[in-house]
Scaffold this active site. Structure first.
Site, short mmCIF file in Angstrom:
data_model
loop_
_atom_site.label_atom_id
_atom_site.label_comp_id
_atom_site.label_asym_id
_atom_site.label_seq_id
_atom_site.Cartn_x
_atom_site.Cartn_y
_atom_site.Cartn_z
NE ARG A 177 -4.14 -1.85 0.24
CZ ARG A 177 -4.17 -3.13 -0.16
NH1 ARG A 177 -3.12 -3.65 -0.78
NH2 ARG A 177 -5.26 -3.85 0.01
CB SER A 251 -8.94 -1.40 4.05
OG SER A 251 -9.24 -2.70 3.63
CD GLU A 347 -6.05 0.99 1.65
OE1 GLU A 347 -5.89 -0.15 2.08
OE2 GLU A 347 -6.89 1.30 0.79
#
Ligand code: FAD
Ligand code: EPU
Length: 351
Positions: A177, A251, A347
């Site tokens: 990520r 998420s 994130e």
């Protein structure tokens, strides 16, 4: 809202919308206002806009599908919505194809194009919302695959100089990520296209348990890439809320990567703790599990909350403000830190 036409040159006109709601442009469905909003449909337009509007001196937000942003407040700057589209086969050999997709192409359309043509490599990334240009930003990943596995290069325009630049895989510094575009190159480039190298032979990746389960349930012993894509679509549709129905950005936090020593200590205290060894010293812990253990799963807080099926997903029940979601995220972060001593990092890009 006010609409103004700008002549970028004799044959290029662009529409600037002023004081516009971004509700339709972010998957949280947040009714945040932008001071100015421009849709870019070609590279020529983008080059001209960078110069004519002197973008290097403006507060900017580059937007794809808006599926990984939290608009915490109104945006007092210019939003550039990237609408450069197109998918092209640019090279081919006996075993591989090189596919270039423009930044505004819908990610799932690219995946479907590859699946339909039997080009293997992106099928595990089926149904991830958003556009191609944002995919390298956080090296999107799901079900055992990340884009770095098939990524070749991307083209971008530097905002400061308006010059085109090529980034190879190593230039992008991909990690879980992460990429250079979330770190030292943050806010400096507009990505215009991404090229992938895909496999013409079936090389399916069914390492992720849930994919195997779906294939077994459907009696598929020798899956094609289309079978894998369909399995991923089935899993995702059953687990993750559809942003068209319930606003969310997937998420909200990354799964934290902690020292294995700490993981083993915690595991003694919390035997059900979910973690996966990722190196000799590091273990990735399921943030969804941590958040659930802190009692947040399914909890409704005002107009927002943590989703009842996936604690890692924060949702907008209709009228949430970006600030309300951000406050919930901070409370969740604090409680995970207090209970487990672990920092969970967003994130989602908080604007
Ligand atoms: P945006 O939200 O528009 O932008 C994200 C960031 O990239 C912003 O900082 C923006 O400024 C920047 N940006 C966008 N386009 C450009 C460009 N052309 N040039 C420079 N900067 C740019 N992600 C995963 O990795 N795996 C998943 O499994 C996953 N599942 C999801 C499920 C749901 C239901 C949702 C809502 C989201 C999910 N996501 C997942 C997150 C999201 O879909 C991805 O991060 C996606 O790549 C974001 O694309 P976007 O076009 O919507 O980006
Ligand atoms: N879990 C819980 N409670 C929850 C949610 C999860 O206990 O409420 C535990 C379960 O034990 C489960 C484990 O966490 O086995 C992992 O959950 P899941 O398989 O749903 O995956 P995740 O780690 O929560 C990650 C990505 C997703 C990606 C899936 C599938 C991150 C931050 N998220 O989620 O990506 O789709 O794996 O690969 O890495 C996104 O980035 O937006 C995203 C949705």
């Amino acid at each position: 809202m006010k609409t103004v036409l700008f002549y970028l040159s004799t044959n290029l006109i662009v529409i600037v919308q002023q004081n516009i709601s971004l509700k339709e442009y972010n998957t949280f469905g947040l009714d945040s206002n932008a001071k100015e909003f421009v849709v870019v449909n070609s590279i020529d337009e983008l080059e001209a806009i960078i110069q004519v509007f002197n973008l290097k001196n403006r507060k900017l937000l580059i937007l794809g599908g808006g599926s990984n942003v939290l608009l915490a407040n109104d945006f007092d700057g210019m939003v550039i919505k990237i609408n450069l589209t197109g998918i092209e086969k640019i090279n081919e050999d006996e075993n591989h194809v090189w596919i270039k997709a423009m930044a505004g192409t819908i990610w799932h359309d690219l995946v479907l194009y590859c699946v339909e043509n039997n080009y293997a490599g992106l099928e595990n990334l089926s149904l991830i919302p958003g556009c191609v240009g944002a995919a390298p930003m956080q090296n999107i990943g799901a079900y055992g695959v990340e884009i770095k596995d098939t990524f070749v290069q991307l083209e971008a325009i530097e905002i400061k100089s308006a010059k085109h630049k090529l980034f190879t895989k190593s230039d992008c510094k991909f990690a879980y990520r992460e990429s250079i575009f979330k770190n030292e190159a943050k806010g400096k480039y507009i990505i215009t296209s991404v090229t992938f190298k895909l496999n013409k032979n079936y090389l399916v990746n069914t390492s992720y348990g849930a994919i195997k389960d779906v294939l077994t349930n459907n009696n598929i012993a020798n899956p094609t890439i289309k079978d894998v894509s369909n399995a991923v679509i089935e899993i995702r549709s059953s687990k993750l809320p559809d942003p068209k129905i319930l606003g969310n950005a997937g998420s909200f936090f990354k799964n934290p990567e902690i020292n294995t020593e700490l993981f083993l200590d915690l595991k003694e205290k919390f035997p059900d703790l979910v973690g996966y060894k990722i190196s000799d010293t590091k273990t990735k812990v399921a943030a969804g599990w941590l958040i659930e253990q802190c009692g947040w799963k399914g909890k409704v807080v005002g107009n927002t909350g943590s989703h009842k099926q996936q604690a890692l997903v924060l949702v907008n029940y209709g009228n949430a403000s970006g600030n309300e979601i951000w406050n919930l995220a901070l409370q969740i972060q604090n409680s995970v830190k207090e209970k487990f001593g672990i920092d969970i990092i967003p994130e989602v890009n908080v604007i």
